[in-house]
Design a protein around this motif. Structure first.
Motif, short mmCIF file in Angstrom:
data_model
loop_
_atom_site.label_atom_id
_atom_site.label_comp_id
_atom_site.label_asym_id
_atom_site.label_seq_id
_atom_site.Cartn_x
_atom_site.Cartn_y
_atom_site.Cartn_z
N LEU A 226 -1.33 7.18 -60.09
CA LEU A 226 -2.09 7.25 -61.42
C LEU A 226 -3.73 7.46 -60.92
CD1 LEU A 226 -0.07 4.35 -63.28
CD2 LEU A 226 0.06 6.96 -63.21
N THR A 227 -4.04 6.41 -59.81
CA THR A 227 -5.54 6.46 -59.55
C THR A 227 -5.84 7.00 -58.40
OG1 THR A 227 -5.21 4.26 -58.27
CG2 THR A 227 -5.43 4.12 -60.84
N ALA A 228 -5.05 7.41 -57.42
CA ALA A 228 -5.15 8.04 -56.08
C ALA A 228 -5.67 7.14 -55.27
CB ALA A 228 -6.17 9.35 -56.20
N ALA A 229 -5.70 5.65 -55.62
CA ALA A 229 -6.09 4.81 -54.59
C ALA A 229 -5.16 4.40 -53.53
CB ALA A 229 -6.26 3.25 -55.34
N GLU A 230 -5.70 4.20 -52.34
CA GLU A 230 -4.74 4.09 -51.22
C GLU A 230 -4.82 2.69 -50.83
OE1 GLU A 230 -4.22 8.64 -49.51
OE2 GLU A 230 -5.21 7.27 -48.04
N ARG A 231 -3.57 2.03 -50.10
CA ARG A 231 -3.60 0.74 -49.53
C ARG A 231 -2.58 0.73 -48.50
NH1 ARG A 231 -0.18 -3.21 -52.75
NH2 ARG A 231 0.08 -2.32 -54.66
N THR A 232 -2.51 -0.29 -47.77
CA THR A 232 -1.63 -0.46 -46.59
C THR A 232 -0.72 -1.63 -46.89
OG1 THR A 232 -2.95 0.81 -45.08
CG2 THR A 232 -1.05 -1.05 -43.99
N VAL A 233 0.66 -1.53 -46.68
CA VAL A 233 1.67 -2.44 -46.87
C VAL A 233 2.16 -2.78 -45.52
CG1 VAL A 233 3.68 -3.15 -48.10
CG2 VAL A 233 2.21 -1.70 -49.19
N PRO A 234 1.99 -4.09 -44.98
CA PRO A 234 2.61 -4.29 -43.83
C PRO A 234 4.17 -4.34 -43.73
CG PRO A 234 1.46 -6.22 -44.81
CD PRO A 234 1.45 -5.10 -45.72
N CYS A 235 4.57 -3.66 -42.73
CA CYS A 235 6.02 -4.08 -42.46
C CYS A 235 6.40 -3.59 -41.09
CB CYS A 235 6.95 -3.24 -43.41
SG CYS A 235 6.56 -1.32 -43.30
N ALA A 236 7.66 -4.02 -40.48
CA ALA A 236 8.02 -3.93 -39.42
C ALA A 236 9.13 -2.65 -39.63
CB ALA A 236 8.71 -5.12 -38.71
N GLY A 237 9.72 -2.68 -40.59
CA GLY A 237 10.86 -1.62 -40.83
C GLY A 237 10.64 -0.89 -42.01
N PHE A 238 10.89 0.43 -41.92
CA PHE A 238 10.77 1.28 -43.40
C PHE A 238 12.09 1.97 -43.54
CE2 PHE A 238 9.45 5.54 -44.78
CZ PHE A 238 8.87 4.93 -46.14
N PHE A 239 12.80 1.95 -44.62
CA PHE A 239 14.02 2.15 -44.91
C PHE A 239 13.76 3.39 -46.03
CE2 PHE A 239 16.92 -0.11 -42.50
CZ PHE A 239 15.84 -1.28 -42.11
N VAL A 240 14.12 4.69 -45.78
CA VAL A 240 14.26 5.68 -46.58
C VAL A 240 15.66 5.95 -47.41
CG1 VAL A 240 13.74 8.19 -46.73
CG2 VAL A 240 12.59 6.81 -45.00
N ALA A 241 15.36 5.81 -48.64
CA ALA A 241 16.68 5.88 -49.38
C ALA A 241 16.15 6.62 -50.61
CB ALA A 241 16.94 4.34 -49.99
N ILE A 242 15.88 8.15 -50.25
CA ILE A 242 15.68 8.95 -51.53
C ILE A 242 16.45 9.98 -51.83
CG2 ILE A 242 12.99 8.58 -50.86
CD1 ILE A 242 13.30 11.38 -49.52
N GLY A 243 17.78 9.60 -51.36
CA GLY A 243 18.71 10.59 -51.94
C GLY A 243 19.42 11.42 -50.86
N HIS A 244 20.45 12.16 -51.23
CA HIS A 244 21.09 12.89 -50.22
C HIS A 244 21.18 14.46 -50.48
CE1 HIS A 244 22.18 8.78 -49.51
NE2 HIS A 244 22.55 9.11 -48.18
N ALA A 245 21.26 15.21 -49.43
CA ALA A 245 21.40 16.57 -49.50
C ALA A 245 22.77 17.34 -49.06
CB ALA A 245 20.23 17.20 -48.66
#
Ligand code: FAD
Ligand code: NAP
Length: 313
Positions: A226-245
């Motif tokens: 909505l605002t195009a503002a950017e920020r960082t979220v700290p994490c050690a793991g990043f899980f992609v769950a955006i669907g299947h092809a």
């Protein structure tokens, strides 16, 4: 040179669609061969509780698939551990080439190759795959005990992955590009009640941040839609769950496909654009994509193949 095996019906794929096709084709005395692929049991083997398989209030996905395999085998399906790398549908019998060196010829083919996880397509995602970036919480959640993780997506998979990760992680942040989930209400209720989960709405992931030595994720840079503002979220793991092809690579130049790569079937049947070739499950279904609907289509495919073989094959 490898051996050549001929079968009346070749079933490619070992998810709910493939195994159910195996049960029905065996009972029709077609002595089917089923090739399992690199994920024996299919997508349900990478989840935990399944609560919507009729007859089981709760069953572990991998256990259910072991039972389905045993059922298909008991009915007479020959189950082979191999992966089909090429499929020629231009003439009959159809010919499939297995990685193991075997050539399979078949009077009819049932395609049940399902679907595979989608990725965001970011260069940083590629860089950290297997080193903090994953598409399977069940497989990799254990590595994040006491750590913060991020899940991206807003469907059933994202919500289930987030809930599962609370068993290990100190905090789970779900990032979704809109302001509401498409996941089932019962799952959403569980997520909103879980004190370890925070949801960040209306954000996209721009980059996965991390270190080189050792290779690992330290956070994600996200952008407010909505605002195009950017920020960082700290994490050690990043899980992609955006669907299947859909896994339609084998047939993409041979069969008619819908946009998105789903195999087209005649409405109300599993017949594809080539007579004698049938498709079932997530490979052909961009709407329901459930274990029970896949199993139902596997049944239809075997019955369709049986009828087609009786007249044309
Ligand atoms: P899949 O299960 O995708 O299986 C495809 C099969 O094809 C695999 O065995 C693979 O090895 C094989 N294959 C692929 N390419 C080849 C090849 N070239 N050669 C040989 N074999 C090949 N649904 C529910 O109803 N309830 C749930 O609780 C649920 N939870 C889920 C949780 C997660 C994390 C995911 C990812 C999905 C979940 N689903 C759930 C959806 C469900 O798993 C799918 O709808 C279902 O598994 C689709 O079945 P399928 O037989 O079409 O294909
Ligand atoms: P899905 O329902 O297609 O949801 C994908 C989610 O990812 C959507 O919220 C989508 O956002 C988001 N998304 C897609 N592309 C994106 C991108 N490039 N960047 C950011 N976000 C993106 O997929 P799924 O959750 O994997 O489920 C697949 C099927 O399996 C469904 O039919 C589901 O019901 C079934 N399944 C069932 C269960 C269960 O019954 N318990 C569990 C898991 C899966 P938008 O919402 O904005 O489109």
């Amino acid at each position: 040179m490898g051996e050549t095996r001929h079968t009346r019906v070749l079933i490619i794929g070992s998810g709910p669609a493939g195994y159910t096709a195996g049960v029905y084709a065996s009972r029709a005395m077609l002595a089917p061969i089923l090739v399992q692929g690199i994920q024996p049991g299919g997508q349900l083997t990478i989840t935990t509780e399944v609560e919507n398989w009729p007859g089981d209030t709760e069953v572990q996905g991998p256990d259910l698939m072991v039972r389905m395999e045993a059922h298909a085998r008991a009915m007479g399906t020959e189950i082979i551990s191999d992966h089909i790398s090429a499929l020629d549908l231009s003439q009959r019998p159809f010919t499939a080439t297995g990685d193991g060196g075997t050539t399979y010829t078949a009077d009819a083919v049932i395609l049940a190759t399902g679907a595979q996880a989608k990725w965001l397509g970011l260069p940083s995602e590629e860089r950290f795959k297997g080193f903090g970036v994953s598409a399977c919480a069940t497989c990799d959640g254990f590595f994040y005990r006491g750590k913060e993780v991020v899940v991206i997506g807003g469907g059933n998979t994202a919500v289930e992955e987030a809930l599962f990760l609370t068993n290990f992680a100190s905090k789970v942040t779900v990032i979704h590009r809109r302001d509401s989930f498409r996941a089932e209400r019962i799952l959403q209720d569980r997520l909103f009640k879980n004190p370890k989960i925070e949801v960040i709405w209306n954000h996209t992931v721009e980059e996965i941040l991390g270190d080189d030595a050792p290779l690992g994720v330290t956070g994600v840079r996200i952008r407010d839609t909505l605002t195009a503002a950017e920020r960082t979220v700290p994490c050690a793991g990043f899980f992609v769950a955006i669907g299947h092809a859909p896994a339609s690579e084998l047939v993409k130049d041979q069969l008619e496909l819908h946009a998105g790569g789903y195999v087209k079937v005649t409405p109300g049947s599993t017949a594809t654009s080539i007579p004698g070739v049938f498709a079932a499950g997530d490979l052909t279904d961009h709407v329901y994509r459930q274990a029970v609907t896949s199993a139902g289509m596997g049944c239809m495919a075997a019955l369709d193949a049986e009828r087609w073989l009786a007249t044309a094959g």
